[in-house]
Design an enzyme around this catalytic site. Structure first.
Site, PDB file in Angstrom:
ATOM      1  N   THR A   1       0.827  -1.202   0.000  1.00  0.00           N
ATOM      2  CA  THR A   1       0.000   0.000   0.000  1.00  0.00           C
ATOM      3  C   THR A   1       0.867   1.262   0.000  1.00  0.00           C
ATOM      4  OG1 THR A   1      -1.731  -1.159   1.197  1.00  0.00           O
ATOM      5  CG2 THR A   1      -1.761   1.249   1.319  1.00  0.00           C
TER       6      THR A   1
ATOM      7  N   HIS B   1       1.851   1.977  -3.420  1.00  0.00           N
ATOM      8  CA  HIS B   1       0.749   2.605  -4.176  1.00  0.00           C
ATOM      9  C   HIS B   1       0.690   4.110  -3.879  1.00  0.00           C
ATOM     10  CE1 HIS B   1      -0.745  -1.153  -5.651  1.00  0.00           C
ATOM     11  NE2 HIS B   1      -1.053  -1.629  -4.465  1.00  0.00           N
TER      12      HIS B   1
END
Lengths: 350, 350, 350, 350
Positions: free
Chosen positions: C44, C47
């Site tokens: 994450t 990202h």
């Protein structure tokens, strides 16, 4: 095929047994005749031998006992399709009726009309034994022969351990006979965080230590309740597997289980047990389960998978290997608690 | 806001209680002050009134009892966000600690450090009661006011009935006090195939019939075991909900449950109970559960959904409606078993 | 206490991040200020760094990312009671509302109003981070410091593996990133019979072998379906843990699962996936589960118990240890797949 | 015993069917010959009649279709023990192999080698049908004859509804064909709080209203998602039973289910369905189940118990009663959706 064979026979309603020459049993169209390679001795066999009250009520001599075994398929009935000569097999010896509600809803292990081979019909302490095809369990070649003869009690352990959540749980096992020790091994293999053994017999405690119990307690000398509470940070134990059937062990089970915990009862009791239901069960919100036999055949699949994966070291439990002629000697060894699991070789190939 | 209020007070460690004028309770930043509309009387309140052994060990007078109620939010602390003045509410009176393993794993109903309002702190037999915001249950306007005051015992019933599979099952309920009768209504609403009531008190049996039990048995005159076995085709009952706490009722529970069945125990016992574990639990492969309180807050959601859907007709259980000043009279009515659930109106608006 | 600290900051709605000096965060009466010892990097975080479509829709810069960490309690608000200065802690970074149905029924991991520290609020790639007391997890001293920083992804794995029966089952894991590798270790620890890994990246396959997977397959070169069917005697795999989120991996999951099996989905997908519901789900009678976060706090107890018992060797997954100033370098290492789990030391004590 | 009988026959691999005189079927030692009283028509029979793609791949003409029926035992093989001449019976038409893992672990409804009478072997649209003893279900005399002929689809509904928690839940059923309508009745009987029907066909919607659905929606005109969200306080529906197999219905199922909810899929699809796994399954933490047939024989016990207790009013679903000679007419009535469940009387006694 020989016409006669040697077998352990309980001839009359009295203590003891004899080695006799008897007829090789006949079999029906859906049966399998197995040449017994190894048969192992259960506490039940000792009850039958000693002719205790339970045996007097249940057993109808003459009987060939023995319900733990493995062997080779020798012959089979005309409707049998799933085995062939020479297949290496064991069997589920609880023969369920297949027609009661329990059988038809996946609970054949508590069939209303169950018959047990070796208890209600001639069993495996013999050169040959007859088993219905439906109860035959074909053995994966990866499973050691000695283990193949003890799948019945190992299955009791697998059934009990997996009757609820177990991974990452603390577990107390009260009673370290063979099924208690198997439960220790299985619980460790499926991720129990810690396994505590409570056992009064010194031989058995020694085996439990050897088999990697996290803690082994002698209830005749140690304060089990306070030790286990301390060990679990005051919480109590998540799961108790009761394998002793003794009132003191059962008292311990209810004392040490935590609020919301599970007690699985397998050890058979011979006397009534007294409980304070409010304190022992209701306020704690626990679940108490009666465990019987092996789930047919989920337990057998589970057991096979664990054995094939090499996750279960059962060797320490097998303490004795004997010829069938020494059956009475084996009974003596069991009584003292010096032996744990004894293997018998009816066809002489110890 | 008035400074004082009327309340039922247990003033000293002795039987009885008084109606007294006391201070309206103060509340903290996370508390809610509720003006009590209806409070209902539980068997526990009778124990406290009569000052039995349990009460002597648990209650620290002076105490305002009462743990079943509904009312209107009057005021609240500065950190409260989920209610506003005038909201119609009830409450879960088991105040869980929120920090023990049970609380942090969804089992707050068996919190290690629970405190019960009305038992361990001042309760609802008063014009006002203080409740932590976390325990407030906002009431859907579709729920009748009288029902709103009995959610605590109704929740016991919902918790017990739904603690295992129940749809299409046969169910025996031993003990038809208010929670037993609620369990009858709930079991029927969630698809129990047949519900059998076992109850020694005639008043209660009459209520059970009125509430559509499939069979109502008097264990003092009828052979409950053989009747229920016959009624279930020899099988036994799938589920037993034990609500009496009496040794005979518990004996019946174990006698009538079928192999593989469930016994859920809610009725508190005052004496040890003796069981034959092998016959009663192990061979039958049953599950025995201790049930305590209500699941927080799953039970409250379930109860609300069933009430909103109009699936529960509880009216027959509410036998008496009384002013708070008649509290002692209510105690007498309860003792005889003539009354089932008695509603009390602390703010005089019966 | 210093007034300022260094932190990784995503300053604007664009790719990249900076190391900046920012104010040490303030905390409220129920909060805990933790000095971060180790923070670890999640997919994450990549990202967010790369500013992909998901990040553009979710993240509001400026933000300090980081949601996997451990550290030491430095200060806390006036209402905090469960920690003291110097306590070694980690935290559940999903902050649940506590008031929705999911939160009130034991399913806070799918709270309707969840906020994630490090995503929706400033996180742990900083010298200090603020955590609500309710989300602090006090660490047992038996747990290694490096493991303490990766409890968030380890908890994903524990949650996924234990979301259904696993003991004695065959298990396929599609995707061997850190959570897939942790799942391998956990599945083995809780008695999975065999664990098969399907992974396209060579680095990851090497780690899977090193961590004792029973079989490691490269779907770009091997016929995964036929190999796994053969390996399971034609049956298919009991349990599939889908950790990749890639359409091909999901296709494999449905291809290899056996009739009656379980597929647990954790890997997030960025595109629609097409299934033949009749063949893929209905005729096979399978169960498909969406898995999110960690159960609060059951997963944390399970994880702690397994770690304390020494059942999880996670070391191979930790491939890199870096100073916080090298955060951008770490991002590069992650992109290539050369690194698995990277530990960052905000207070310089690598 | 007659030598020949009339039957509906699919003679060749082409649309349509004929009424023909054929031999009364022979039976083996473990079979039962049943004189068919009522047989009812399933959507599958329409697929076979119309010879769609599925039928072309599965059916081997000549075939007598028909897998929903009741009748009277006329004769039986020499090994049959559980029925006698004149017994009133129905049957489970999925004939499981009894030997695969699924069969031996209580999941025979997803047997690897299942054969369906009426699909893979001659079925019940005939004066006589042959059934293996193991699959015969003896009917309680309390069960109405018309209901006895529709136990197969009723069992689908019971299986689906009871495949997870249902009491006190909100339920949406997408598709109100016979199984959808039965599911409505069953869900209400076992305590679903509210049942919402989504159905595009007007005839079916009218039946759903008549059968007490709490809300009946037409997805061609109404915004199902926003209506159901509003109706559930913004939460979404606890349980969705998908009975339509249409892409739009499946899309609705995933749209309306709440976080943590259950979707049980029964309706067969003919095209691939596309899902956004992250949004539709993973973030919501839902469970998706494929449902197939009836649990053998738990579903049959449940169904019998509910019917005996009078909890299921199925009459509105039975829209047509026809002589067997009018089979083609029945097919026309089904196609238009004007008929729901059509009963056929092979022995002329409508």
């Amino acid at each position: 095929m020989p016409k006669t064979m040697l077998a352990v026979v309980k001839p009359t309603a009295a203590p003891g047994s004899e080695i006799r020459e008897v007829k090789v049993p006949t079999f029906g169209p859906t049966d399998v005749l197995v040449k017994v390679k190894v048969a192992s001795i259960c506490g039940t066999d000792l009850h039958i031998y000693e002719w205790d009250r339970w045996a007097q009520g249940r057993i109808h001599p003459p009987l060939i006992p023995g319900h733990e075994f493995c062997g080779e398929v020798t012959a089979y009935g005309c409707e049998v399709t799933s085995v062939k000569e020479g297949d290496f097999v064991s069997a589920e010896m609880h023969v369920a009726c297949g027609k009661c509600l329990q059988c038809r809803t996946g609970e054949a292990h508590i069939c209303q009309n169950v018959k047990i081979i070796g208890v209600d019909a001639d069993g495996a302490f013999a050169e040959y034994v007859v088993i219905p095809e439906s109860n035959i369990w074909k053995l994966d070649p990866a499973i050691p022969v000695e283990y193949a003869s003890i799948l019945d009690p190992l299955g009791n352990a697998v059934h009990t351990v997996l009757a609820g959540e177990i991974a990452a749980k603390t577990v107390a096992i009260t009673g370290a006979g063979p099924i208690g020790l198997f439960s220790l091994v299985v619980a460790r293999a499926v991720g129990a965080a810690q396994v505590f053994i409570v056992e009064i017999n010194e031989h058995r405690r020694r085996l439990a230590k050897q088999m990697h119990a996290d803690l082994v307690l002698d209830p005749s000398k140690e304060d089990v309740k306070s030790i286990l509470l301390k060990r679990t940070g005051g919480l109590g134990v998540d799961v108790v597997l009761e394998m002793a059937g003794h009132p003191d062990a059962i008292r311990t089970a209810f004392d040490v289980v935590r609020r919301g915990g599970r007690i699985s009862l397998l050890g058979l009791t011979s006397k009534p047990i007294s409980l304070n239901f409010s304190e022992d069960i209701i306020f704690k919100g626990i679940t108490v389960q009666g465990i019987n036999g092996r789930r047919m055949y989920q337990t057998w699949y589970q057991m096979t998978a664990l054995l094939k994966a090499g996750k279960l070291d059962l060797h320490p439990v097998i303490t004795d290997r004997m010829a069938m002629k020494d059956f009475s000697l084996a009974m003596e060894r069991l009584k003292t608690g010096a032996a744990s699991k004894i293997l018998v070789y009816p066809n002489g190939t110890k």
